[in-house]
Design an enzyme around this catalytic site. Structure first.
Site, mmCIF file in Angstrom:
data_model
loop_
_atom_site.group_PDB
_atom_site.id
_atom_site.type_symbol
_atom_site.label_atom_id
_atom_site.label_comp_id
_atom_site.label_asym_id
_atom_site.label_seq_id
_atom_site.Cartn_x
_atom_site.Cartn_y
_atom_site.Cartn_z
ATOM 1 C CB SER A 43 -0.858 -0.166 1.193
ATOM 2 O OG SER A 43 -0.160 0.069 2.318
ATOM 3 C CG HIS A 159 -0.900 -5.185 4.268
ATOM 4 N ND1 HIS A 159 -0.436 -4.450 5.220
ATOM 5 C CD2 HIS A 159 -0.317 -4.861 3.115
ATOM 6 C CE1 HIS A 159 0.554 -3.612 4.719
ATOM 7 N NE2 HIS A 159 0.382 -3.821 3.415
ATOM 8 C CD GLU A 168 -0.214 -1.797 9.207
ATOM 9 O OE1 GLU A 168 0.443 -1.264 10.266
ATOM 10 O OE2 GLU A 168 0.494 -1.626 8.097
ATOM 11 C CD GLU A 209 2.925 -5.037 7.491
ATOM 12 O OE1 GLU A 209 2.065 -4.795 8.606
ATOM 13 O OE2 GLU A 209 3.134 -4.052 6.698
ATOM 14 C CG ASP A 246 -1.544 2.033 8.779
ATOM 15 O OD1 ASP A 246 -2.165 2.804 8.194
ATOM 16 O OD2 ASP A 246 -0.494 1.553 8.195
ATOM 17 C CD GLU A 289 1.069 3.835 9.871
ATOM 18 O OE1 GLU A 289 1.141 3.458 11.040
ATOM 19 O OE2 GLU A 289 1.482 3.582 8.936
ATOM 20 C CG ASP A 316 3.112 4.865 5.842
ATOM 21 O OD1 ASP A 316 4.128 5.212 5.159
ATOM 22 O OD2 ASP A 316 2.266 3.993 5.859
ATOM 23 C CE LYS A 341 5.693 2.137 5.726
ATOM 24 N NZ LYS A 341 4.557 2.120 4.882
ATOM 25 C CG HIS A 369 7.561 -3.732 8.904
ATOM 26 N ND1 HIS A 369 6.994 -5.041 8.947
ATOM 27 C CD2 HIS A 369 6.635 -3.147 9.075
ATOM 28 C CE1 HIS A 369 5.495 -5.107 9.260
ATOM 29 N NE2 HIS A 369 5.385 -3.574 9.397
ATOM 30 C CE LYS A 392 3.320 0.252 10.407
ATOM 31 N NZ LYS A 392 2.168 0.647 9.918
HETATM 32 P P1 PGA Z 1 3.131 -1.031 3.053
HETATM 33 O O1 PGA Z 1 2.491 -1.199 4.409
HETATM 34 O O2 PGA Z 1 4.384 -1.595 3.278
HETATM 35 O O3 PGA Z 1 2.572 -2.203 2.247
HETATM 36 O O4 PGA Z 1 3.228 -0.197 2.443
HETATM 37 C C1 PGA Z 1 2.780 -0.783 5.506
HETATM 38 C C2 PGA Z 1 2.243 0.324 6.044
HETATM 39 O O5 PGA Z 1 1.346 1.093 5.404
HETATM 40 O O6 PGA Z 1 2.574 0.815 7.207
HETATM 41 ZN ZN ZN Z 2 0.872 2.728 7.123
#
Ligand code: PGA
Ligand code: ZN
Length: 419
Positions: A43, A159, A168, A209, A246, A289, A316, A341, A369, A392
């Protein structure tokens, strides 16, 4: 001790989704070598640095042979001979060599693989653990504790194979607990959650995840079943553990509205904020998030002014670890936390810069991650090295998630032994 980069060698490997990613080896003139690989999102935010994919017939166009070639033929020769301790210089040399704003020429995946390998090689050359090297190199206060994990116990959105809109559902132990204790609590609740889902006849296979991916009537039900698991495991919600979310709202933002199964008709930004307010009151979320769409700046400002005192509003996809977007977010007060990230921006130095900007403005920086991971545990050392309060790394199954948690167990032991 100084050491110079002698050889940089890259290859295509697979990530935890079975899709190609880049692995890079840096060999030093001292003979030591390190290996680093880069994660990849599902995503992803539109404004992330570019992950270079081949776009040809192989691997559904997702091969990274071009990125690998860029390391082997262009980046490697360019950084050869450089002092491996000069992380910022090496990162800047790669940024200049690429010459684009979003690293689309050489690929952020190619550049980051070298940047992380250089960081690991710097630690090797200095003969200190990676987390301690990052701390010194980045000018951070040495961590006296391991960050508190956001355990992603339920995977929805892109996911999971279940039917939840939110991506999440986090279980977050209280920050006064050691990592060892947090991990035990997380595992006990995760296993109780499995039992709760089984009893309800909900699917309990795991998502990208390592959290469960149930089919439930509503997104709220996910918190209900987590609450049940917390109590069944003998813990007290609101003191031992907290919840976080999230939403990854990009994925359910359609024609200017938010479409979620909890409501029969699509929600406006204001209605979505009200929905979060009720969620917050009911489940005491300590973080939300990507609650709104990545370019709904006005909505984010409202969300932060309405709920930001009670919970951490984390950007994010909104901020993508990008200095310019972060500075815009800070000046607008569009959030009060950032998800960090490294592969959203493409170098270790720029990632550190984003963390510093966030903290200097009183924001929380959560080290994360991606949904596509490898067994590389750099990000675990990185969260300790940058002295983060939270990290995370997903749910409590799947080797590539557990690798990070296992690394944190070892780091915590070392920190305790050294104090
Ligand atoms: P992604 O998801 O690694 O698929 O972008 C993680 C997140 O949105 O925090
Ligand atoms: Zn996110």
């Amino acid at each position: 001790m100084t050491a110079q980069i002698k050889t940089v060698f890259s290859r295509q490997i697979l990530d935890s989704r079975g899709l190609p990613t880049v692995e890079t080896m840096v060999i030093l003139d001292t003979g030591g070598y390190v290996v680093a690989s880069v994660p990849s999102g599902t995503s992803t935010g539109t404004h992330e640095a570019l992950e270079l994919r081949d776009g040809n017939k192989e691997y559904m166009g997702l091969g990274v042979e071009r990125a690998v070639k860029n390391v082997n033929e262009t980046i490697g020769p360019h950084v050869r001979g450089m002092d491996v301790a000069k992380q910022t210089d090496i990162d800047h040399a790669m940024i200049e060599l690429d010459g684009t704003r979003n690293k689309s020429n050489l690929g952020a995946n190619a550049i980051l693989s070298v940047s992380i390998a250089v960081c690991k090689a710097g630690a090797l050359a200095s003969n200190v653990p990676l987390y301690r090297y990052i701390s010194t190199m980045g000018g951070f206060i040495q961590a006296k504790r391991v960050p508190t994990p956001f355990f992603n116990l339920i995977n929805g959105g892109l996911h999971g194979t279940g039917n939840l809109d939110f991506q999440e559902f986090h279980l977050i132990p209280a920050t006064n607990k050691s990592f060892k204790e947090s991990l035990k609590i997380g595992v006990e609740i995760y296993q109780n959650l499995k039992n709760s889902l089984t009893r309800r006849g909900a699917t309990r296979s795991v998502g990208d995840e390592g959290g469960f991916t149930p089919n439930l009537f509503s997104n709220l039900d996910a918190f209900e079943v987590m609450l049940e698991a917390v109590r069944a495991a003998g813990y007290s919600p609101g003191s031992d553990v907290f919840f976080g979310l999230d939403s990854a709202a990009n994925t359910f933002y359609k024609d200017g509205k938010y479409v979620i199964k909890d409501r029969s008709s699509p929600l406006s930004t204001n209605e979505m904020i009200e929905f979060y307010r009720s969620l917050l009151e009911q489940y005491r979320l300590i973080s939300i998030e990507d609650g709104l769409y990545e370019d709904d700046w006005e909505g984010w400002v409202k969300l932060t002014s309405e709920l930001g005192e009670k919970t951490v509003i984390i950007g994010d996809d909104l901020l993508v670890t990008n200095k310019e977007r972060l500075e815009k977010g800070i000046s607008l007060k569009a959030a009060n936390g950032i998800l960090i990230k490294p592969n959203q921006i493409g170098t270790v130095s720029e990632t550190i810069e984003a963390i510093n900007i966030a903290r200097n403005n009183g924001w929380q920086a959560v080290i994360s991650h991606r949904s596509g991971e490898t067994n590389d545990t750099f990000i675990a050392d990185f969260s300790v090295g940058t002295n983060a309060l939270y990290c995370k790394y997903g749910g409590l199954s799947r080797g590539e998630r557990i690798a990070k948690y296992n690394r944190l167990i070892a780091i915590e032991e070392e920190i305790i032994a050294a104090s």
